[in-house]
Design an enzyme around this catalytic site. Structure first.
Site, mmCIF file in Angstrom:
data_model
loop_
_atom_site.group_PDB
_atom_site.id
_atom_site.type_symbol
_atom_site.label_atom_id
_atom_site.label_comp_id
_atom_site.label_asym_id
_atom_site.label_seq_id
_atom_site.Cartn_x
_atom_site.Cartn_y
_atom_site.Cartn_z
ATOM 1 C CE LYS A 9 -3.942 -2.084 2.385
ATOM 2 N NZ LYS A 9 -4.904 -1.880 3.490
ATOM 3 C CE1 TYR A 49 -9.390 -2.809 0.486
ATOM 4 C CE2 TYR A 49 -8.470 -0.944 -0.689
ATOM 5 C CZ TYR A 49 -8.304 -2.070 0.091
ATOM 6 O OH TYR A 49 -7.047 -2.463 0.494
ATOM 7 C CG ASN A 112 -3.547 -2.196 6.911
ATOM 8 O OD1 ASN A 112 -3.432 -1.783 5.759
ATOM 9 N ND2 ASN A 112 -4.544 -2.971 7.292
ATOM 10 C CG HIS A 115 -5.621 -6.016 0.155
ATOM 11 N ND1 HIS A 115 -6.773 -6.013 0.905
ATOM 12 C CD2 HIS A 115 -5.852 -6.863 -0.889
ATOM 13 C CE1 HIS A 115 -7.669 -6.822 0.325
ATOM 14 N NE2 HIS A 115 -7.127 -7.338 -0.771
ATOM 15 C CD GLU A 126 -9.098 -9.096 -3.109
ATOM 16 O OE1 GLU A 126 -9.870 -8.800 -2.193
ATOM 17 O OE2 GLU A 126 -7.884 -9.350 -2.901
#
Ligand code: CMP
Length: 137
Positions: A9, A49, A112, A115, A126
């Protein structure tokens, strides 16, 4: 052999952690079968998302995901989804087990660092969201 989708990310991109995180992934026996570096559009992040659309953190999540480029990978291993989730650690870095990617690098629930798909079914969805069959080796 099974596949899962990994996204490194923007918070990790920003701190130049991409190489370190990929090295950690490879060192754990997860093979990189496809790889791309992308600056997501707002629409791409929103659609990716979409399951979180009603959550209070949705717009924060989308803005964070478009703040810097991301690295997206297809990973392969026996039990790839679970293996990579174990390596990532808990969503909340405060609860992540020592040695996991999030324990090492994550800043917060939002930032974080990585993913990972949460099921085989979602992994397939995905992966096909970001990669054509031609791009997976
Ligand atoms: P990820 O595995 O990418 O899936 C959904 C993401 O939403 C999650 O990691 C977090 O980055 C983000 N997220 C989950 N809970 C929160 C929260 N309470 N506040 C901000 N972001 C969150």
């Amino acid at each position: 052999m099974k596949h899962t989708l990994c996204i490194i990310k923007p918070d990790a991109t920003r701190r130049a952690l991409t190489g370190e995180i990929l090295a950690l992934i490879e060192s754990q026996g997860l093979k990189i079968k496809a790889l791309k570096w992308l600056h997501l559009s707002r629409k791409e992040a929103q659609d990716f998302y979409i399951v979180h659309k009603e959550r209070p953190f949705y717009s924060e999540l989308v803005e964070m995901m478009i703040s810097h480029p991301v690295t997206i990978a297809v990973l392969e291993a026996p039990g790839a989804v679970e293996k990579y989730r174990n390596l990532m650690g808990a969503t909340n870095p405060a609860q992540a087990t020592a040695g996991t990617i999030r324990a090492k690098y994550a800043i917060s629930m939002g930032e974080n660092s990585v993913h990972g798909s949460d099921s085989l079914e979602n992994a397939q969805k995905e992966i096909s969201y970001f990669f054509s069959q031609r791009e997976i080796f």
